[in-house]
Write a protein that holds these residues in place. Sequence first.
Motif, PDB file in Angstrom:
ATOM      1  N   ALA A   1       1.284   4.057  -3.099  1.00 30.86           N
ATOM      2  CA  ALA A   1       1.031   4.975  -2.667  1.00 30.86           C
ATOM      3  C   ALA A   1       2.217   6.070  -3.117  1.00 30.86           C
ATOM      4  O   ALA A   1       1.712   7.630  -3.753  1.00 30.86           O
TER       5      ALA A   1
ATOM      6  N   THR B   1       0.174  -1.227   0.050  1.00 30.13           N
ATOM      7  CA  THR B   1      -0.057  -0.218   0.043  1.00 30.13           C
ATOM      8  C   THR B   1       1.132   1.637  -0.222  1.00 30.13           C
ATOM      9  O   THR B   1       0.556   2.178  -0.457  1.00 30.13           O
TER      10      THR B   1
ATOM     11  N   TYR C   1      -9.889   0.683  -6.790  1.00 30.14           N
ATOM     12  CA  TYR C   1      -8.035   0.717  -8.118  1.00 30.14           C
ATOM     13  C   TYR C   1      -8.692   2.089  -8.572  1.00 30.14           C
ATOM     14  O   TYR C   1      -8.332   3.278  -9.537  1.00 30.14           O
ATOM     15  N   GLN C   2     -10.475   2.593  -8.745  1.00 27.95           N
ATOM     16  CA  GLN C   2     -10.557   3.707  -9.663  1.00 27.95           C
ATOM     17  C   GLN C   2     -10.571   4.706  -8.815  1.00 27.95           C
ATOM     18  O   GLN C   2      -9.644   5.925  -9.265  1.00 27.95           O
ATOM     19  N   ALA C   3     -10.618   4.787  -7.473  1.00 31.24           N
ATOM     20  CA  ALA C   3     -10.563   6.098  -6.837  1.00 31.24           C
ATOM     21  C   ALA C   3      -8.964   6.201  -6.964  1.00 31.24           C
ATOM     22  O   ALA C   3      -8.350   7.405  -6.339  1.00 31.24           O
ATOM     23  N   ALA C   4      -8.157   5.384  -5.806  1.00 29.82           N
ATOM     24  CA  ALA C   4      -7.002   4.988  -5.803  1.00 29.82           C
ATOM     25  C   ALA C   4      -6.178   3.815  -5.530  1.00 29.82           C
ATOM     26  O   ALA C   4      -6.680   2.987  -5.418  1.00 29.82           O
ATOM     27  N   ARG C   5      -4.916   3.730  -6.841  1.00 36.32           N
ATOM     28  CA  ARG C   5      -4.363   2.233  -7.137  1.00 36.32           C
ATOM     29  C   ARG C   5      -4.085   2.106  -5.452  1.00 36.32           C
ATOM     30  O   ARG C   5      -4.184   0.560  -5.262  1.00 36.32           O
TER      31      ARG C   5
ATOM     32  N   LEU D   1      -5.883   1.780  -2.427  1.00 34.47           N
ATOM     33  CA  LEU D   1      -6.672   1.003  -1.421  1.00 34.47           C
ATOM     34  C   LEU D   1      -6.687   0.405  -1.576  1.00 34.47           C
ATOM     35  O   LEU D   1      -7.272  -0.777  -0.907  1.00 34.47           O
TER      36      LEU D   1
END
Length: 435
Positions: free
Chosen positions: A106, A102, A172-176, A178
Amino acid sequence: MSPGTTAADKRAARRPVSRDVRLFWCASASDALGTQASGVVLPLLLLGLGHSAAVVGLVAGVSTAAGLLLAPLAAVPADRGARKPVMFWSATVSALAMAGVTVAVAAGRPPLALLLGAVLVERFSTAVYEAAAAGTVAMIAPPAECPRVVAGLSAGDQGALILGPALGGALYQAARALPFLADAVSYAVAAGCVRALSSNLRPDRCADAGAAPEMGVDSGATAPAPAARRPHPARRMREELGAGLALVRTSPFLRLVLIWTATVNGVIVALYYGAVFTLQKGGHGGAPMGLVLALSGAAGLAGSLAAPRIAGRIGAARLLVTVSWLLVPLAAGLATADGPWTYGALFGVFCLLMPLVGVVLQSRALQETPPGLQARTGAVLASAAGGSAALAPVLAGVCVTRVGTAAPAVVCAVVLAALAWRTTVVRSRLAEVTA
């Protein structure tokens, strides 16, 4: 499995499950949910970082194969009474490994070596957890309740297929990063559930001592040999590690479980990666792949819940042969699929049929194995299934790269046809070993 359902089975089906069973269900379902959430997007992450389909398949295959190395070693202390601490600490390490992924994702563009290292640690720990967890059902539930408990575990896995991929795709669409955070949290929940179990998950040594001579293998529960006759430590370790394999080799039913589950498990993994590569080539992202697996999970959930009753009505041997043949055209149909809905429909039927056999085989395997050999025998079966799962992504990636996106499905259909033919040939023996 008998053609009918006994009165004891009916009473077991009505009896409320114990607290430990509920905790174990929660640990398994949480683990599966997080794994599905991150697993569905890991290939997409690697492809998005510019790596080829062959590299994606290689990463998946190597990480799975690496986990198989520790499973037999972890099974020995688990059978000796350390099942609970092994499960707790392996789940904790998996949580830390996915937390590392993670942070790396990030932070920006993580190097392949870093991702591979973290995934390897997670796979090592997961393999250790699964090896130690093998046979836990036999420690927390009486034999008459095993089919229901196994069906519940399978239903949890399939339920995770409904929520996990969709959750992973949305995250994944929101943040890779997550989906990998969700996986880390799920491992932490699993560790907490294991820690809360009231049972120490240690086998009944008296039962082991009586069961081992019948099976012809050492259960690890007999009294220590006199000092003059005690074997060399290296030889003793080989015997300990080989006890599960010896039992599988001498049991026709356990050999059946090994062959069928390893083959079908490898096929479904190869078909999954073939679908990922095909949809990626068609411009589809993580959400469509999550939809495919969600539909498959819904069908698998229904199959898992229905498995004990269906097997009780038509017989396990007939069910095994029928399902084996039905899987062949489904795999062949995936060779012509070109969209998420088509993949979802075919995968759904595939996953509806698989648990019908899987639940019956797993619950009977628990009853066929002495308590002191549950982890080691489970490690052998898991290694066979994991080995095929490790090889499948590599072969799928090579087939897609060198032949085309339809190649994995065609190869899988041929393999399933060979399995179905073999199952038909030995049908009379299957009726005996599954009776």
